[in-house]
Design a protein around this motif. Structure first.
Motif, short mmCIF file in Angstrom:
data_model
loop_
_atom_site.label_atom_id
_atom_site.label_comp_id
_atom_site.label_asym_id
_atom_site.label_seq_id
_atom_site.Cartn_x
_atom_site.Cartn_y
_atom_site.Cartn_z
N GLY A 167 -31.97 -38.72 3.24
CA GLY A 167 -32.69 -37.51 3.56
C GLY A 167 -32.44 -36.99 4.95
O GLY A 167 -32.83 -35.86 5.27
N ALA A 168 -31.80 -37.81 5.82
CA ALA A 168 -31.49 -37.35 7.17
C ALA A 168 -30.57 -36.13 7.10
O ALA A 168 -29.69 -36.04 6.24
N LYS A 169 -30.79 -35.18 8.01
CA LYS A 169 -30.06 -33.92 7.97
C LYS A 169 -29.02 -33.84 9.09
O LYS A 169 -29.19 -34.45 10.14
N GLY A 170 -28.00 -33.08 8.82
CA GLY A 170 -26.98 -32.80 9.83
C GLY A 170 -26.65 -31.33 9.81
O GLY A 170 -26.89 -30.63 8.81
N SER A 171 -26.10 -30.83 10.88
CA SER A 171 -25.77 -29.42 10.99
C SER A 171 -24.38 -29.25 11.59
O SER A 171 -23.94 -30.04 12.42
N PHE A 172 -23.71 -28.17 11.17
CA PHE A 172 -22.41 -27.82 11.74
C PHE A 172 -22.51 -26.57 12.60
O PHE A 172 -21.50 -25.91 12.88
N ALA A 173 -23.73 -26.28 13.06
CA ALA A 173 -23.93 -25.12 13.92
C ALA A 173 -23.11 -25.24 15.20
O ALA A 173 -22.64 -24.23 15.74
N GLY A 174 -22.93 -26.46 15.68
CA GLY A 174 -22.15 -26.67 16.90
C GLY A 174 -20.68 -26.34 16.73
O GLY A 174 -19.95 -26.23 17.72
N PHE A 175 -20.26 -26.16 15.48
CA PHE A 175 -18.86 -25.79 15.19
C PHE A 175 -18.77 -24.34 14.72
O PHE A 175 -17.78 -23.93 14.11
N GLY A 176 -19.84 -23.58 15.00
CA GLY A 176 -19.83 -22.16 14.71
C GLY A 176 -20.15 -21.78 13.28
O GLY A 176 -19.87 -20.66 12.87
N VAL A 177 -20.75 -22.71 12.52
CA VAL A 177 -21.03 -22.46 11.11
C VAL A 177 -22.50 -22.74 10.83
O VAL A 177 -23.02 -23.81 11.19
N ASP A 178 -23.16 -21.82 10.19
CA ASP A 178 -24.57 -21.99 9.82
C ASP A 178 -24.64 -22.76 8.51
O ASP A 178 -24.85 -22.20 7.44
N LEU A 179 -24.42 -24.06 8.62
CA LEU A 179 -24.38 -24.93 7.44
C LEU A 179 -25.05 -26.24 7.76
O LEU A 179 -24.74 -26.88 8.77
N SER A 180 -25.98 -26.65 6.89
CA SER A 180 -26.67 -27.93 7.05
C SER A 180 -26.38 -28.81 5.85
O SER A 180 -26.10 -28.32 4.75
N ALA A 240 -36.49 -37.18 5.10
CA ALA A 240 -36.62 -37.91 6.36
C ALA A 240 -37.77 -37.33 7.17
O ALA A 240 -38.22 -36.20 6.96
N ASP A 241 -38.27 -38.10 8.11
CA ASP A 241 -39.33 -37.63 8.99
C ASP A 241 -38.89 -36.38 9.74
O ASP A 241 -37.71 -36.20 10.05
N GLY A 242 -39.86 -35.53 10.04
CA GLY A 242 -39.55 -34.28 10.72
C GLY A 242 -38.90 -34.48 12.07
O GLY A 242 -38.15 -33.62 12.53
N ASP A 243 -39.19 -35.60 12.73
CA ASP A 243 -38.60 -35.85 14.05
C ASP A 243 -37.40 -36.78 13.99
O ASP A 243 -36.97 -37.33 15.00
N ALA A 244 -36.84 -36.95 12.78
CA ALA A 244 -35.68 -37.83 12.63
C ALA A 244 -34.47 -37.25 13.36
O ALA A 244 -34.30 -36.03 13.46
N ARG A 245 -33.62 -38.13 13.88
CA ARG A 245 -32.42 -37.68 14.58
C ARG A 245 -31.47 -36.98 13.62
O ARG A 245 -31.35 -37.37 12.45
N PRO A 246 -30.79 -35.94 14.09
CA PRO A 246 -29.77 -35.31 13.24
C PRO A 246 -28.57 -36.24 13.06
O PRO A 246 -28.27 -37.06 13.93
N LEU A 247 -27.91 -36.12 11.94
CA LEU A 247 -26.72 -36.93 11.68
C LEU A 247 -25.62 -36.62 12.69
O LEU A 247 -25.37 -35.45 12.99
N PRO A 248 -24.95 -37.64 13.21
CA PRO A 248 -23.75 -37.37 14.01
C PRO A 248 -22.67 -36.77 13.11
O PRO A 248 -22.74 -36.86 11.88
#
Length: 237
Positions: free
Chosen positions: A65-78, A86-94
């Motif tokens: 359930g942990a989430k990750g994002s590719f926003a740092g690569f210019g794409v609005d994709l999770s 996952a918990d709301g304060d869970a770390r984002p996936l590397p």
């Protein structure tokens, strides 16, 4: 014990949305990754671990359930690592685990519970092997999706520029991954791997530890060095 493993490269460029106009250049790698993940499902594991390397502060376990994002690569994709919340304060996936989550989502993985594990790229070989043994002992049938690249110094246009040692290092890594040679993976020099910017060394050695005594066979499904970075796809079963 370990019953299957898939080894895939971990660059966000593997996602067509990130690669944009260059996306067709990695079509063969994506196809090979899909084939390797499909073989994981065929092994009917009780548990799947996604293993990749991460920078300081991002090491450790990532629950389903942990989430990750590719926003740092210019794409609005999770992406989400399997099912669950996952918990709301869970770390984002590397990034390495986020790419793994994308591969599993693309394959519609629903065959076993998932957990992510990010290891330090500088982790000592003995620690990596011990981690792998622990993962293999955690369930009767364990599978690994191992995310990691070879050297990023294969050409003058590579992220780390050209290092003449890079081709030889990658050739040995490819041979070991393609033949399920755990001993050869454990023999990869951690210091040299760091100098060559080979982010896959630590995850591969986690795989090697998990595979000890498992008697698996390996196949190399893809090998290339686009953009001067070694990319390999292998399947162990």
């Amino acid at each position: 014990m370990l019953v299957a493993a898939a080894v895939c490269p971990s660059p966000p460029l593997l996602l067509p949305e990130v690669a944009t106009g260059a996306a067709p250049e990695l079509d063969a790698a994506r196809t090979a990754c899909a084939d390797a993940v499909g073989l994981l499902a065929a092994a009917r594991p009780d548990r799947l671990y996604v293993v990749g390397s991460a920078g300081e502060g991002a090491h450790g376990v990532y629950p389903a359930g942990a989430k990750g994002s590719f926003a740092g690569f210019g794409v609005d994709l999770s992406v989400r690592l399997g099912e669950g919340q996952a918990d709301g304060d869970a770390r984002p996936l590397p990034a390495s685990l986020a790419v793994g989550a994308w591969l599993l989502d693309r394959a519609r993985w629903a065959d076993a519970p998932i957990e992510g594990l990010a290891v330090a790229g500088s982790a000592p070989t003995d620690d990596c092997a011990a981690t792998g043994r622990r993962l293999a002992a955690s369930a009767e049938r364990v599978a690994l999706l191992v995310m990691g690249d070879g050297s990023a110094r294969r050409t003058v246009k590579a992220p780390g520029y050209l290092d003449e040692r890079a081709a030889g290092f990658d050739a040995e890594a490819a041979r070991a991954l393609g033949t399920a040679d755990a001993a050869a993976l454990l023999a990869l020099d951690a210091g040299l791997a760091e100098e060559l910017q080979a982010a896959g060394r630590a995850p591969w050695q986690v795989l090697a530890g998990a595979a000890e005594g498992a008697g698996l066979d390996g196949r190399l499904l893809f090998e290339d060095a686009p953009y001067g970075v070694g990319y390999f796809v292998a399947a162990w079963s």
